[in-house]
Design a protein around this motif. Structure first.
Motif, PDB file in Angstrom:
ATOM      1  N   LYS A   1       0.820  -1.212   0.000  1.00 49.36           N
ATOM      2  CA  LYS A   1       0.000   0.000   0.000  1.00 49.36           C
ATOM      3  C   LYS A   1       0.855   1.264   0.000  1.00 49.36           C
ATOM      4  O   LYS A   1       0.567   2.231  -0.706  1.00 49.36           O
ATOM      5  CB  LYS A   1      -0.916  -0.005   1.230  1.00 49.36           C
ATOM      6  CG  LYS A   1      -1.752   1.257   1.377  1.00 49.36           C
ATOM      7  CD  LYS A   1      -2.589   1.212   2.647  1.00 49.36           C
ATOM      8  CE  LYS A   1      -3.363   2.510   2.847  1.00 49.36           C
ATOM      9  NZ  LYS A   1      -4.142   2.497   4.109  1.00 49.36           N
ATOM     10  N   MET A   2       1.933   1.253   0.791  1.00 45.65           N
ATOM     11  CA  MET A   2       2.740   2.456   0.964  1.00 45.65           C
ATOM     12  C   MET A   2       3.708   2.707  -0.192  1.00 45.65           C
ATOM     13  O   MET A   2       3.939   3.847  -0.574  1.00 45.65           O
ATOM     14  CB  MET A   2       3.517   2.374   2.283  1.00 45.65           C
ATOM     15  CG  MET A   2       2.646   2.263   3.519  1.00 45.65           C
ATOM     16  SD  MET A   2       1.486   3.624   3.711  1.00 45.65           S
ATOM     17  CE  MET A   2       2.618   4.985   3.981  1.00 45.65           C
ATOM     18  N   LYS A   3       4.300   1.638  -0.747  1.00 44.79           N
ATOM     19  CA  LYS A   3       5.340   1.821  -1.763  1.00 44.79           C
ATOM     20  C   LYS A   3       4.940   1.334  -3.153  1.00 44.79           C
ATOM     21  O   LYS A   3       5.547   1.744  -4.146  1.00 44.79           O
ATOM     22  CB  LYS A   3       6.620   1.092  -1.337  1.00 44.79           C
ATOM     23  CG  LYS A   3       7.171   1.542   0.004  1.00 44.79           C
ATOM     24  CD  LYS A   3       7.574   2.997  -0.007  1.00 44.79           C
ATOM     25  CE  LYS A   3       8.899   3.206  -0.703  1.00 44.79           C
ATOM     26  NZ  LYS A   3       9.383   4.605  -0.573  1.00 44.79           N
ATOM     27  N   GLY A   4       3.943   0.459  -3.229  1.00 44.20           N
ATOM     28  CA  GLY A   4       3.501  -0.018  -4.528  1.00 44.20           C
ATOM     29  C   GLY A   4       4.237  -1.278  -4.973  1.00 44.20           C
ATOM     30  O   GLY A   4       5.340  -1.582  -4.533  1.00 44.20           O
ATOM     31  N   GLN A   5       3.594  -2.010  -5.870  1.00 43.38           N
ATOM     32  CA  GLN A   5       4.158  -3.263  -6.352  1.00 43.38           C
ATOM     33  C   GLN A   5       5.445  -3.042  -7.138  1.00 43.38           C
ATOM     34  O   GLN A   5       6.357  -3.882  -7.116  1.00 43.38           O
ATOM     35  CB  GLN A   5       3.121  -3.986  -7.235  1.00 43.38           C
ATOM     36  CG  GLN A   5       3.545  -5.383  -7.653  1.00 43.38           C
ATOM     37  CD  GLN A   5       3.726  -6.315  -6.459  1.00 43.38           C
ATOM     38  OE1 GLN A   5       2.881  -6.379  -5.573  1.00 43.38           O
ATOM     39  NE2 GLN A   5       4.842  -7.041  -6.429  1.00 43.38           N
ATOM     40  N   ALA A   6       5.535  -1.905  -7.834  1.00 42.88           N
ATOM     41  CA  ALA A   6       6.732  -1.628  -8.640  1.00 42.88           C
ATOM     42  C   ALA A   6       7.977  -1.546  -7.763  1.00 42.88           C
ATOM     43  O   ALA A   6       9.045  -2.043  -8.129  1.00 42.88           O
ATOM     44  CB  ALA A   6       6.547  -0.328  -9.423  1.00 42.88           C
ATOM     45  N   PHE A   7       7.843  -0.932  -6.606  1.00 42.76           N
ATOM     46  CA  PHE A   7       8.975  -0.828  -5.684  1.00 42.76           C
ATOM     47  C   PHE A   7       9.380  -2.204  -5.170  1.00 42.76           C
ATOM     48  O   PHE A   7      10.570  -2.533  -5.110  1.00 42.76           O
ATOM     49  CB  PHE A   7       8.603   0.091  -4.520  1.00 42.76           C
ATOM     50  CG  PHE A   7       9.659   0.188  -3.449  1.00 42.76           C
ATOM     51  CD1 PHE A   7      10.753   1.014  -3.610  1.00 42.76           C
ATOM     52  CD2 PHE A   7       9.568  -0.552  -2.276  1.00 42.76           C
ATOM     53  CE1 PHE A   7      11.739   1.111  -2.639  1.00 42.76           C
ATOM     54  CE2 PHE A   7      10.538  -0.475  -1.295  1.00 42.76           C
ATOM     55  CZ  PHE A   7      11.631   0.364  -1.481  1.00 42.76           C
ATOM     56  N   ILE A   8       8.388  -3.019  -4.804  1.00 42.56           N
ATOM     57  CA  ILE A   8       8.678  -4.368  -4.311  1.00 42.56           C
ATOM     58  C   ILE A   8       9.384  -5.184  -5.379  1.00 42.56           C
ATOM     59  O   ILE A   8      10.371  -5.877  -5.108  1.00 42.56           O
ATOM     60  CB  ILE A   8       7.376  -5.062  -3.864  1.00 42.56           C
ATOM     61  CG1 ILE A   8       6.744  -4.297  -2.689  1.00 42.56           C
ATOM     62  CG2 ILE A   8       7.637  -6.519  -3.469  1.00 42.56           C
ATOM     63  CD1 ILE A   8       5.385  -4.824  -2.271  1.00 42.56           C
ATOM     64  N   ASP A   9       8.893  -5.088  -6.618  1.00 47.09           N
ATOM     65  CA  ASP A   9       9.512  -5.837  -7.709  1.00 47.09           C
ATOM     66  C   ASP A   9      10.955  -5.413  -7.922  1.00 47.09           C
ATOM     67  O   ASP A   9      11.830  -6.248  -8.194  1.00 47.09           O
ATOM     68  CB  ASP A   9       8.711  -5.643  -8.998  1.00 47.09           C
ATOM     69  CG  ASP A   9       7.333  -6.283  -8.918  1.00 47.09           C
ATOM     70  OD1 ASP A   9       7.120  -7.135  -8.029  1.00 47.09           O
ATOM     71  OD2 ASP A   9       6.457  -5.919  -9.736  1.00 47.09           O
ATOM     72  N   LEU A  10      11.220  -4.111  -7.825  1.00 49.05           N
ATOM     73  CA  LEU A  10      12.577  -3.616  -8.017  1.00 49.05           C
ATOM     74  C   LEU A  10      13.515  -4.138  -6.932  1.00 49.05           C
ATOM     75  O   LEU A  10      14.636  -4.562  -7.209  1.00 49.05           O
ATOM     76  CB  LEU A  10      12.590  -2.083  -8.027  1.00 49.05           C
ATOM     77  CG  LEU A  10      13.972  -1.432  -8.183  1.00 49.05           C
ATOM     78  CD1 LEU A  10      14.621  -1.841  -9.488  1.00 49.05           C
ATOM     79  CD2 LEU A  10      13.873   0.077  -8.098  1.00 49.05           C
ATOM     80  N   VAL A  11      13.044  -4.115  -5.673  1.00 43.79           N
ATOM     81  CA  VAL A  11      13.870  -4.609  -4.570  1.00 43.79           C
ATOM     82  C   VAL A  11      14.140  -6.102  -4.739  1.00 43.79           C
ATOM     83  O   VAL A  11      15.272  -6.568  -4.545  1.00 43.79           O
ATOM     84  CB  VAL A  11      13.189  -4.332  -3.215  1.00 43.79           C
ATOM     85  CG1 VAL A  11      13.940  -5.018  -2.080  1.00 43.79           C
ATOM     86  CG2 VAL A  11      13.117  -2.834  -2.957  1.00 43.79           C
TER      87      VAL A  11
END
Length: 327
Positions: free
Chosen positions: A80-90
């Protein structure tokens, strides 16, 4: 996913748990709180209030957001806070760091190395983490570097349209919600000790000039250098220009003049607001402060020491002859 620790849903509750957090830790309680963690009360172990993931053995360079997304990719809070795109990048950065670390090793070694990386505990295993003896290539520092190189602007880049070439078909980079919390900005603030206001100004100028697609550590450094040169030039110009000095002197003189009669010097402080705007002659006629319009409940008389008077008094004290009475 149900919230595992609802008592820490409120940010204030999570922040309050850090009262006994080790003071030597580089991670700031406010940053840990924003990333969803509360302090578990022992060692440096912190848990996410939502997914229940627990992390400990924090390295100085660890970023709470990146570590959260790395070890709990399915946490609803981080999504919710950072978005799926951020998670995928990490996740992609973690895989790249692990592959680089294990390059040349056999399959068994790869599997063994991947299980000895930075410790993470889930709700079932409690706090029995593995020791933080991960190799340098698979370290959080390496992962954060990969994230910084890609930058959050890379997250928002689109993929080529189906059947089309990669050139010219990418979506324009989207704005980063909290640029000051990115790895690039945090590196400048914590590692290079640059004030956040200067970093913010450099980011604003960078985005205004080149757009979010150019957001990177090197580009921010470039604009920081440009702004520093501009400040130095402005200071030099101010010192060399007599007209600017006269203007500054005039502004300083205006501060000492009564704002009512514009003639006498200010010497009356209004209470409770504390504004110094009136001379003794004009103050009795006022019932409200002319600056903030608050009622005047009292006044205090002040005396502004002039430079010439201060210098004369200093000379008198340093010269015994001036203080000796003639007989």
């Amino acid at each position: 996913m149900a919230i595992k620790h609802p008592e820490y849903t409120a940010r204030s509750a999570r922040l309050g748990s850090y009262q006994t957090f080790p003071r030597h830790m580089k991670q700031h309680p406010a940053d840990m709180t924003d990333a969803g963690f509360y302090y578990a009360g022992f060692g440096d172990c912190c848990r996410c209030f939502h997914c229940g993931i627990g992390l400990r053995n924090w390295d100085p360079e660890d970023n709470p957001w990146i570590e959260h997304a790395r070890w709990s990719a399915e946490c609803p809070y981080i999504l919710k806070m950072k978005g799926q795109a951020f998670i995928d990048l990490v996740q992609e950065a973690a895989r790249a760091a692990e592959m680089a670390d294990n390059d040349g090793d056999n399959e068994a070694d790869n599997e063994s190395a991947s299980t000895q990386s930075k410790s993470a505990v889930n709700e079932k295993s409690g706090a029995n983490n593995s020791e933080p003896n991960s190799t340098a290539g698979n370290s959080s520092y390496e992962i954060e570097n990969n994230v910084a190189k890609a930058s959050e602007a890379e997250i928002s880049k689109g993929t080529p349209e189906e059947g089309g070439s990669s050139a010219g078909n990418t979506i324009e980079a989207k704005p980063i919600k909290a640029p000051l919390r990115t790895a690039a900005a945090q590196s400048l603030i914590h590692d290079e000790h640059i004030k956040p206001k200067f970093v913010t100004a450099a980011i604003d100028e960078l985005v205004k000039t080149e757009g979010w697609g150019a957001f990177s550590l090197e580009n921010i450094r470039k604009y920081l250098k440009s702004q520093e040169d501009s400040r130095k030039s402005a200071t030099s110009a101010s010192n060399a220009d007599p007209s600017m000095l006269k203007q500054e002197n005039k502004e300083l003189k205006d501060l000492t003049i009564c704002k009512i009669c514009l003639d006498e010097k200010v010497s009356i402080v209004f209470l409770p607001c504390g504004h110094l705007v009136s001379c003794p002659q004009c103050a009795p006629a006022l019932t409200k402060c002319p600056i903030c319009r608050k009622g005047i409940k009292g006044t205090v008389r002040t005396n502004l020491v002039e430079k010439n008077t201060l210098k004369a008094n200093t000379l008198d004290k340093n010269n015994p002859k001036t203080n000796t009475k003639k007989t």
